[in-house]
Enzyme design. Structure first.
Site, mmCIF file in Angstrom:
data_model
loop_
_atom_site.group_PDB
_atom_site.id
_atom_site.type_symbol
_atom_site.label_atom_id
_atom_site.label_comp_id
_atom_site.label_asym_id
_atom_site.label_seq_id
_atom_site.Cartn_x
_atom_site.Cartn_y
_atom_site.Cartn_z
ATOM 1 N N SER A 191 0.821 -1.217 0.000
ATOM 2 C CA SER A 191 0.000 0.000 0.000
ATOM 3 C C SER A 191 0.855 1.266 0.000
ATOM 4 C CB SER A 191 -0.941 0.000 1.202
ATOM 5 O OG SER A 191 -0.220 0.198 2.393
ATOM 6 N N LYS B 150 -6.341 4.838 7.947
ATOM 7 C CA LYS B 150 -5.146 5.582 7.494
ATOM 8 C C LYS B 150 -5.425 7.082 7.435
ATOM 9 C CE LYS B 150 -3.057 1.806 4.894
ATOM 10 N NZ LYS B 150 -2.877 1.183 3.588
#
Lengths: 808, 281
Positions: free
Chosen positions: A643, A686
């Protein structure tokens, strides 16, 4: 000339949170929901379940697999309970003594309720026999007849010995009893003749005496030889008498019992065998009432043994009792050990030895569930030694046979019981994680044959009107089951993944009669508060400047990437600094995390893709002549996942182009070789992680997060994040390509190549391409022979020479 | 040879002689003797007689022993026989010790040698009661025992012949009003009252001893039942005793039936221990 990027628009607030409008729910509170049944978005699983349960054939057992928390247990249990209630009650099973072969107890199948009746009836019979048989044997008639038999035997002996004594007396010989037997000796008067007198007898008389002695001794031996046979005949006469008396005493009792169970041939056969056994072993009953003179302790012990003998011999072991069942059984075996599944043979210690009998045989879950359904947790089953093998053996054979593990594995060779196997007709439902299902499918060739029905519970579901209504049903059902207050429409709308119980607690603290959306929100917030100490510490490290994260300004070759940590069921996100350095080299992008074995394979894969992206976009006609290094700064634990690969690429492009990256942004998303940004997991955590840092430091202009455009649908951000975005304090940018992202991060156009493949001057791509071309040229120059180098490259030549030597 | 079982022997205690060998009948008699001694607080005197007929037979080379288990014959000499008799005496003593130890009875044990009947009669002269085992009838010893019991009773000793079985029930006593019957009644009360048990008194038609019985039994805590016999013949006794379970039959030696049939016959008829009270008893 640097060309400024067009201003990209952040996502609108309504894209950041997919709100469930309470007004859209067809009820005010869950009290109004009538149908509290329902399964959340598991149409495929329901179809498979109906199929599996509908086929009543061997091997069509079910393996229910899916992630935890998808309602596998409760749903399947509910379905089975409903289905089983309408199915017939299965048979009772009894184990009785096999009088012919005591090691192989006989199994008897009876209609439900009849097993209990048989057990009680036989127990009553034995109680009656305990008094009826001793009474018969204490009767005067019996005693007289027995004494007559004994007397006959005695008379028979007396007659032969008297006759022998008589004949001996006529020959002046007497019969003497010695401590070891009988002896014949010549007598004079009443006394045995002494040796001297015997020697003085005329030889003829002496010879005659000796001959008579020899003859009589021969007769005596013959008599003694006959005694055992006569004794045997006596015993047989007594035994026959005992049989006759017992037959008379028990006949009417057993006839009545046989009449009660005449519809069940197996019971009739058993009672006939029992009758024969009682007649042959009446002494077991008589031993109870007979006192052994002067040995009271032994009498008590003997009586105890006699009771135990009776219990062992004539007890009906009710292995499966379905008397109180109203449908087919649904059994969940919480501890699926081998013995708990197939049954066990228990033992008791007696005089230092372990002994057993058929009354100590206990049925297992397979017996209890026979005729119905057995639910087992697959993981528990597989972690219990030999439990899975035992289950398979029963399913393959179609019978459940109670054997100890010692017998199965041939570890013990002592004599034990082998009860008759019982035919099996049930459906096994294994519940477990998908990986167990696939592992068993791959590794066990018999698994697919035995568990033909796969019930796959999906991890998520579509959110639409139907699923929302079903969800409301489930909440209503849970509220009813757990005796909670009703949930209002707002609470149901707010409930996504947190437990209804916690919301109920907060509702108790308030005076509302229903659970409201605020209660649910409070439950969510307090739950986070209880578990987020690690997140707090992590963010504190950043806000105190211990972990270096810039949230404003611009830096070349430096970017904020985002990662997620999951611990104890709680996940939170946070930023990490990634830096990149580039120099002339042989086309390698060095993943420092991997070099020190802190990076996982997925992370390394992401980094390797970067090289491919650079080569494909910028160095099609020349070698990629850079050496780059990427590092997660201040990362001391392992990292994995791709990611951060887009962030690493942005960082690399910044280092190559010399364009600084705005540190007010954090980036997440993986990238492919073509520069397309791909979705990642944990997008909400996040974003919220970087948001918390920015908020803690005080928002500065332009702060936000770049996410993959394909993650927009996953956005369910906290209310405070949405609010900040609404107010313009924070922004979420969705990007589809690296070009879009790099423009946002640098404020410079990425640049699109023209027909000749040339990027517009001053764009990011042009700067990168130029730098790479320069590197390639420099490298080519360094690779030429020394005489062709110009003066300005002398020093470099020396360095490369060293490097070449080093490479060699 | 006396071997006292306890340090001091009470000269006032009744003495019960129990001739022992190693047969089952002897062991059964020992058990009854122990029960009786316990109730009468008597001393038990075990006697083992080494039959000198056997020793002499051992000196004759023509004599062999036929083993009762295997029916095989083997020679024996006097030394063999003495050894076997010693072992048998040891076993008899061990039986006596085992049976009396639980009851805490006084006991003695001695070994004598000679003719069995003669030595037994001689030993019986000094005791209050002798307990005889029933003969198995195997060796025609019934006749010798009958003869011995007659001689014992003539010597006025009380004789008990053991039954082959043990029953529970009353002590039964025949009371015909004679002085011996009076004595038999006293012994019966003594034996019964130890356990607070029941006494069955068999009255002959000629006797009217109910009052006398109740007088003697007063304060003993006994339950007394009465049965009246039409006569004192054996069949009259049988008709009662077949109905009522008894553990001991006590008879006066004056009973005609006893004199006619012999106590051995009575004991075997009822299969219970029979205690006959002689003048001395």
């Amino acid at each position: 000339m640097i060309i400024g990027a067009k201003t990209s628009s952040p996502l609108s607030p309504d894209q950041l949170y997919s709100r469930c409008d309470p007004q859209s729910l067809p009820f005010a509170t869950t009290d109004e929901v009538k149908n509290t049944q329902g399964v959340l978005g598991q149409a495929r699983a329901m179809e498979a379940t109906r199929f599996g349960l509908g086929i009543r054939r061997p091997a069509y057992n079910l393996f229910v697999h899916g992630p935890e928390g998808t309602g596998r247990h409760s749903t399947i249990r509910e379905i089975l309970d409903q289905r089983a209630a309408a199915e017939p009650v299965p048979s009772d099973w009894c184990l009785v003594n096999n009088f012919v072969d005591a090691h192989r107890p006989t199994a008897i199948e009876l209609p439900p309720g009849q097993g209990l009746r048989l057990r009680d009836a036989v127990a009553r019979l034995v109680d009656e026999l305990k008094s009826a048989i001793p009474s018969a044997f204490e009767a005067e008639d019996y005693r007289t007849r027995r004494e007559a038999i004994e007397e006959t035997f005695k008379e028979r002996q007396e007659v032969v010995f008297a006759e022998l004594q008589e004949r001996a007396g006529q020959k002046n010989i007497t019969l003497l009893k010695t401590p070891v037997g009988l002896a014949l000796a010549p007598v004079k008067g009443d006394e045995v003749i002494n040796p001297e007198a015997f020697a003085k007898l005329p030889e003829a008389e002496r010879n005659k005496l000796e001959a008579d002695l020899e003859l009589l001794q021969s007769d005596l031996q013959e008599i003694i030889r006959q005694l055992p046979q006569w004794d045997k005949e006596r015993r047989e006469d007594i035994r026959e008498l005992n049989r006759e008396v017992t037959r008379y005493a028990v006949g009417h009792l057993l006839d009545a019992l046989e009449s009660d169970f005449k519809l069940f041939p197996a019971v009739v056969n058993y009672l006939a065998a029992l009758k024969t056994d009682v007649i042959e072993n009446a002494d077991i009953f008589i031993a109870r009432g007979t006192e052994n003179a002067g040995q009271q302790a032994m009498v008590v012990a003997a009586a105890g043994h006699a009771e135990a003998d009776l219990a062992q011999r004539y007890e009906v072991n009710l292995l499966v009792d379905n008397a109180l069942c109203t449908g087919a059984p649904v059994v969940y075996e919480d501890m699926p050990t081998y013995a708990n599944l197939v049954g066990r043979i228990e033992h008791i210690a007696e005089m230092g030895a372990l002994i057993t009998n058929f009354s100590m045989i206990k049925g297992g879950a397979l017996h209890r569930a026979n005729g119905g359904y057995l639910l087992i947790d697959a993981y528990k089953l597989l972690t219990q030694p030999y439990a899975y093998e035992g289950l398979k053996r029963a399913l393959i054979s179609g019978f459940v046979k109670i054997e100890s593990l010692g017998q199965v594995l041939s570890l013990v060779s002592t004599v034990s019981l082998e009860p008759e196997a019982i035919p099996l007709d049930l459906k096994i439902v294994l519940i477990g994680a998908p990986r167990l299902y696939y592992m068993l499918h791959q590794l066990d060739p018999e698994f697919a044959d035995l568990f033909k029905v796969s019930v796959d519970y999906g991890p998520d579901m579509d959110r639409d009107e139907e699923s929302t209504a079903t969800y409301a049903n489930v909440i209503a059902g849970l509220a009813t089951k757990e005796k909670l207050k009703a949930f209002d429409a707002g609470a149901v709308a707010r409930l996504i993944e947190f437990s209804a119980r916690e919301a109920d607690y907060w509702s108790e603290k308030s005076s509302d009669r229903t659970v409201t959306a605020e209660d649910v929100q409070t439950a969510i917030d307090t739950r986070i508060r209880r578990v987020d100490s690690l997140r707090e510490r992590s963010h504190e490290m950043i806000t105190r400047g211990i972990k270096l994260i810039d949230t404003d300004g611009s830096r070349v070759g430096q970017i904020n990437a985002l990662s997620v940590m999951s611990l104890g069921g709680y996940s939170f996100g946070g930023p990490s600094r990634i830096t990149a350095r580039v120099r002339m080299g042989k086309g390698q992008v060095v993943d420092i995390e991997r070099e020190v074995e802190l990076g996982g394979p997925l992370h390394s894969k992401g980094v390797l893709i970067l090289s491919s992206f650079l080569s494909g976009l910028y160095a099609l006609d020349r070698p990629l002549s850079l050496s780059a290094s990427l590092v997660f700064e201040q990362s001391y634990g392992g990292i994995d996942g791709d990611s951060a690969s887009s962030a690493e690429l942005y960082c690399l492009l910044s280092a190559l182009s010399g364009l600084p990256i705005k540190q007010c942004f954090a980036v997440t998303g993986s990238v492919n070789q073509k520069g397309e940004v791909q979705p990642i997991g944990g997008v909400n955590e996040k974003i919220e992680g970087f948001f918390d840092i920015c908020k803690a430091r005080g928002f500065s202009p332009g702060q936000g997060v770049l996410i993959p455009a394909s993650n927009i649908c996953h956005l369910m951000l906290r209310a405070d994040v949405v609010e900040a975005c609404t107010n313009g304090d924070f922004a979420i940018y969705a990007v589809e390509t690296i070009d879009q992202g790099v423009e946002i991060l640098t404020g410079v156009q990425s640049g699109v190549a023209d027909d000749k493949g040339v990027f517009p001057e001053g764009t990011v791509n042009a700067l990168v391409e130029t730098r790479l071309r320069d590197m390639a040229d420099d490298l080519r120059n360094y690779s030429r022979p020394p005489e062709s180098h110009n003066a300005s490259h002398d020093d470099s030549h020396d360095k490369m020479s060293d490097g070449k030597k080093a490479d060699d | 040879m006396f071997r006292p079982g306890k340090a001091s022997l009470d000269p006032e205690k009744p003495r019960i002689l129990i001739p022992l060998d190693t047969s089952d009948e002897s062991l059964a008699a020992l058990k009854i003797a122990v029960r009786l001694a316990s109730r009468m607080r008597a001393r038990l005197e075990g006697l083992f007689i080494e039959d000198d007929n056997l020793l002499r037979a051992g000196e004759l080379s023509c004599c062999q022993v036929v083993h009762s288990v295997t029916a095989t014959a083997s020679s024996f000499d006097r030394a063999d026989m003495e050894r076997q008799l010693r072992l048998a005496a040891r076993r008899a003593r061990a039986s006596l010790v085992a049976e009396t130890s639980e009851q805490g009875l006084d006991w003695t044990f001695r070994v004598d040698r000679g003719d069995v009947m003669t030595r037994t009669l001689a030993a019986a002269m000094d005791v209050d009661l002798i307990v005889m085992g029933r003969s198995s009838g195997r060796l025609g010893q019934g006749q010798r025992l009958s003869s011995m019991s007659r001689q014992l009773l003539q010597g006025s000793t009380a004789v008990l012949v053991a039954g082959s079985r043990r029953y529970h029930g009353s002590v039964a006593c025949l009371y015909d009003g004679s002085s011996l019957a009076e004595r038999a009644l006293e012994v019966s009360i003594q034996v019964s009252s130890r356990d607070g048990g029941r006494l069955l008194v068999l009255l002959t038609r000629s006797s009217d001893g109910r009052g006398r019985v109740e007088e003697l039994a007063r304060g003993k805590g006994l339950e007394i039942d009465f049965e009246t016999l039409p006569d004192s013949q054996l069949h009259s006794l049988q008709s009662v005793l077949h109905r009522v379970p008894i553990e001991l039959l006590v008879l006066p030696n004056s009973l005609p039936a006893l004199i006619e049939t012999g106590m051995e016959t009575i004991a075997s008829t009822f299969d219970v221990p029979v205690l006959v009270i002689g003048d001395k008893g």
